[in-house]
Design a protein around this motif. Structure first.
Motif, PDB file in Angstrom:
ATOM      1  N   TRP A 254       0.890  -1.433  -0.085  1.00 27.89           N
ATOM      2  CA  TRP A 254       0.008   0.160   0.127  1.00 27.89           C
ATOM      3  C   TRP A 254       0.746   1.380   0.393  1.00 27.89           C
ATOM      4  CZ3 TRP A 254      -1.058   4.136   3.437  1.00 27.89           C
ATOM      5  CH2 TRP A 254      -2.140   5.341   2.868  1.00 27.89           C
ATOM      6  N   LEU A 255       2.171   1.350   0.965  1.00 26.62           N
ATOM      7  CA  LEU A 255       2.729   2.395   0.995  1.00 26.62           C
ATOM      8  C   LEU A 255       3.612   2.426  -0.890  1.00 26.62           C
ATOM      9  CD1 LEU A 255       4.285   2.177   4.728  1.00 26.62           C
ATOM     10  CD2 LEU A 255       2.579   3.930   2.935  1.00 26.62           C
ATOM     11  N   LEU A 256       4.384   1.497  -0.845  1.00 33.08           N
ATOM     12  CA  LEU A 256       4.587   1.542  -2.305  1.00 33.08           C
ATOM     13  C   LEU A 256       4.033   2.010  -3.591  1.00 33.08           C
ATOM     14  CD1 LEU A 256       7.471   0.586  -3.577  1.00 33.08           C
ATOM     15  CD2 LEU A 256       5.853  -1.419  -4.618  1.00 33.08           C
ATOM     16  N   LYS A 257       2.016   1.738  -2.994  1.00 31.58           N
ATOM     17  CA  LYS A 257       2.092   2.509  -4.306  1.00 31.58           C
ATOM     18  C   LYS A 257       1.112   4.354  -4.474  1.00 31.58           C
ATOM     19  CE  LYS A 257      -2.118  -0.274  -3.563  1.00 31.58           C
ATOM     20  NZ  LYS A 257      -3.566  -1.139  -4.056  1.00 31.58           N
ATOM     21  N   LEU A 258       1.178   3.759  -2.759  1.00 30.79           N
ATOM     22  CA  LEU A 258       0.745   6.077  -2.691  1.00 30.79           C
ATOM     23  C   LEU A 258       2.308   6.619  -3.275  1.00 30.79           C
ATOM     24  CD1 LEU A 258      -1.119   7.749  -1.381  1.00 30.79           C
ATOM     25  CD2 LEU A 258       0.265   7.130   0.916  1.00 30.79           C
ATOM     26  N   ILE A 259       3.442   6.151  -3.083  1.00 32.67           N
ATOM     27  CA  ILE A 259       4.041   6.462  -3.389  1.00 32.67           C
ATOM     28  C   ILE A 259       4.260   6.624  -4.494  1.00 32.67           C
ATOM     29  CG2 ILE A 259       6.741   6.590  -3.149  1.00 32.67           C
ATOM     30  CD1 ILE A 259       7.350   6.132  -0.047  1.00 32.67           C
ATOM     31  N   ALA A 260       4.590   5.492  -5.375  1.00 38.03           N
ATOM     32  CA  ALA A 260       4.747   5.378  -6.780  1.00 38.03           C
ATOM     33  C   ALA A 260       3.192   6.147  -7.826  1.00 38.03           C
ATOM     34  CB  ALA A 260       4.426   3.752  -7.220  1.00 38.03           C
ATOM     35  N   PHE A 261       2.105   6.405  -6.969  1.00 35.99           N
ATOM     36  CA  PHE A 261       0.600   6.531  -7.848  1.00 35.99           C
ATOM     37  C   PHE A 261       1.415   8.278  -8.070  1.00 35.99           C
ATOM     38  CE2 PHE A 261      -3.358   9.305  -7.236  1.00 35.99           C
ATOM     39  CZ  PHE A 261      -4.039   8.660  -8.399  1.00 35.99           C
ATOM     40  N   VAL A 262       2.068   9.219  -7.217  1.00 35.54           N
ATOM     41  CA  VAL A 262       2.532  10.114  -6.845  1.00 35.54           C
ATOM     42  C   VAL A 262       3.790  10.546  -8.098  1.00 35.54           C
ATOM     43  CG1 VAL A 262       3.335  12.420  -5.607  1.00 35.54           C
ATOM     44  CG2 VAL A 262       1.887  10.891  -4.564  1.00 35.54           C
ATOM     45  N   GLY A 263       4.572   9.550  -7.825  1.00 31.45           N
ATOM     46  CA  GLY A 263       5.500   9.737  -8.964  1.00 31.45           C
ATOM     47  C   GLY A 263       5.331   9.759 -10.040  1.00 31.45           C
ATOM     48  N   VAL A 264       4.421   8.869 -10.624  1.00 30.39           N
ATOM     49  CA  VAL A 264       3.148   8.498 -11.956  1.00 30.39           C
ATOM     50  C   VAL A 264       2.763   9.174 -12.557  1.00 30.39           C
ATOM     51  CG1 VAL A 264       2.422   6.635 -13.047  1.00 30.39           C
ATOM     52  CG2 VAL A 264       3.875   5.784 -11.645  1.00 30.39           C
ATOM     53  N   LEU A 265       1.661  10.244 -11.230  1.00 24.15           N
ATOM     54  CA  LEU A 265       1.225  10.964 -12.193  1.00 24.15           C
ATOM     55  C   LEU A 265       2.148  11.992 -12.377  1.00 24.15           C
ATOM     56  CD1 LEU A 265      -2.149  10.383 -10.325  1.00 24.15           C
ATOM     57  CD2 LEU A 265      -1.571  10.267 -12.225  1.00 24.15           C
ATOM     58  N   ALA A 266       3.120  13.006 -11.423  1.00 22.36           N
ATOM     59  CA  ALA A 266       4.076  13.558 -11.490  1.00 22.36           C
ATOM     60  C   ALA A 266       4.762  13.322 -12.864  1.00 22.36           C
ATOM     61  CB  ALA A 266       4.730  14.062 -10.083  1.00 22.36           C
ATOM     62  N   VAL A 267       5.550  12.553 -13.547  1.00 20.95           N
ATOM     63  CA  VAL A 267       6.047  12.337 -14.510  1.00 20.95           C
ATOM     64  C   VAL A 267       4.757  12.504 -15.650  1.00 20.95           C
ATOM     65  CG1 VAL A 267       7.074  10.651 -15.580  1.00 20.95           C
ATOM     66  CG2 VAL A 267       7.526  10.637 -13.528  1.00 20.95           C
ATOM     67  N   VAL A 268       3.746  11.935 -15.747  1.00 21.06           N
ATOM     68  CA  VAL A 268       2.327  11.909 -17.116  1.00 21.06           C
ATOM     69  C   VAL A 268       2.421  13.147 -16.742  1.00 21.06           C
ATOM     70  CG1 VAL A 268       0.890  11.276 -17.939  1.00 21.06           C
ATOM     71  CG2 VAL A 268       2.366   9.813 -16.967  1.00 21.06           C
ATOM     72  N   ARG A 269       2.326  14.217 -15.604  1.00 24.68           N
ATOM     73  CA  ARG A 269       1.786  15.761 -16.056  1.00 24.68           C
ATOM     74  C   ARG A 269       2.832  16.039 -16.698  1.00 24.68           C
ATOM     75  NH1 ARG A 269      -3.013  18.301 -14.210  1.00 24.68           N
ATOM     76  NH2 ARG A 269      -1.080  20.439 -14.333  1.00 24.68           N
ATOM     77  N   ALA A 270       3.786  16.258 -16.358  1.00 27.09           N
ATOM     78  CA  ALA A 270       4.941  16.812 -16.587  1.00 27.09           C
ATOM     79  C   ALA A 270       5.105  16.901 -17.600  1.00 27.09           C
ATOM     80  CB  ALA A 270       6.402  16.226 -16.478  1.00 27.09           C
ATOM     81  N   PHE A 271       4.766  15.327 -19.071  1.00 28.92           N
ATOM     82  CA  PHE A 271       4.644  15.446 -20.567  1.00 28.92           C
ATOM     83  C   PHE A 271       3.493  16.212 -21.202  1.00 28.92           C
ATOM     84  CE2 PHE A 271       7.041  11.932 -19.645  1.00 28.92           C
ATOM     85  CZ  PHE A 271       8.354  12.218 -19.639  1.00 28.92           C
ATOM     86  N   ASP A 272       3.754  16.938 -22.306  1.00 23.89           N
ATOM     87  CA  ASP A 272       2.828  17.144 -23.413  1.00 23.89           C
ATOM     88  C   ASP A 272       1.629  16.284 -23.863  1.00 23.89           C
ATOM     89  OD1 ASP A 272       3.396  19.636 -22.370  1.00 23.89           O
ATOM     90  OD2 ASP A 272       4.451  20.195 -24.293  1.00 23.89           O
ATOM     91  N   PHE A 273       1.833  14.935 -23.708  1.00 22.71           N
ATOM     92  CA  PHE A 273       1.259  14.061 -24.529  1.00 22.71           C
ATOM     93  C   PHE A 273       0.137  13.582 -23.735  1.00 22.71           C
ATOM     94  CE2 PHE A 273       3.862  11.158 -21.078  1.00 22.71           C
ATOM     95  CZ  PHE A 273       3.023   9.986 -21.951  1.00 22.71           C
ATOM     96  N   THR A 274      -0.067  13.842 -22.267  1.00 25.74           N
ATOM     97  CA  THR A 274      -2.136  13.786 -21.891  1.00 25.74           C
ATOM     98  C   THR A 274      -2.924  15.052 -22.064  1.00 25.74           C
ATOM     99  OG1 THR A 274      -0.590  13.798 -20.393  1.00 25.74           O
ATOM    100  CG2 THR A 274      -0.857  12.447 -20.436  1.00 25.74           C
ATOM    101  N   HIS A 275      -4.087  14.799 -22.158  1.00 22.74           N
ATOM    102  CA  HIS A 275      -4.928  15.682 -21.631  1.00 22.74           C
ATOM    103  C   HIS A 275      -6.055  15.358 -20.397  1.00 22.74           C
ATOM    104  CE1 HIS A 275      -8.963  17.146 -22.254  1.00 22.74           C
ATOM    105  NE2 HIS A 275      -8.657  18.217 -23.487  1.00 22.74           N
TER     106      HIS A 275
END
Length: 149
Positions: free
Chosen positions: A85-106
């Motif tokens: 659960w802790l791994l998922k929480l940390i990874a979720f924030v990290g993945v979304l930060a990376v995804v939002r940094a790119f311009d290929f998402t809406h």
């Protein structure tokens, strides 16, 4: 007396959750990709695919950690589940930060597809558990005459 090597009752349930989650996330990615194409073009398609993949990853981590920890003593079981659960929480924030940094998402497609996928994953969990015919108490050794082997 030999150790009991039977499969815990939660393992088949979690395998079924994994199977249905995979099917649902493929459907969410396809339908979300089609809707995303009309809403935002290729960025909408990629947003739907990324959202479905993220939800599948986190659903799978939960199910796999339960399958892995099912035969462990209760203290270790809880440690594995809490660690996942802790791994998922940390990874979720990290993945979304990376995804939002790119311009290929809406943003709208990413969040709405993720919301639909999460609600679907929760519905799968509920339906699979309710249909599992799980006893109130499982894997319990009752006192009585020794079993003959």
């Amino acid at each position: 007396m030999s150790p009991d090597n039977s499969v815990p009752s939660s393992v088949p349930i979690m395998r079924k959750v994994l199977r249905w989650s995979l099917i649902l996330m493929i459907a969410v990615a396809v339908v979300g990709g089609i809707v995303g194409w009309f809403v935002a073009g290729w960025s909408g398609v990629w947003s739907a695919v990324v959202a479905a993949a993220v939800v599948l990853l986190f659903t799978a981590v939960t199910a796999i950690s339960i399958i892995f920890a099912a035969k462990l003593p209760s203290t270790y079981f809880m440690a594995v589940i809490l660690g996942a659960w802790l791994l998922k929480l940390i990874a979720f924030v990290g993945v979304l930060a990376v995804v939002r940094a790119f311009d290929f998402t809406h943003d709208w497609m990413l969040w709405s597809t993720m919301l639909v996928a999460l609600v679907g994953a929760l519905a799968i969990d509920v339906v699979v558990v309710l249909r599992s015919r799980q006893p109130y108490v499982s894997e319990v050794d009752l006192p009585g005459p020794e079993k003959k082997q």
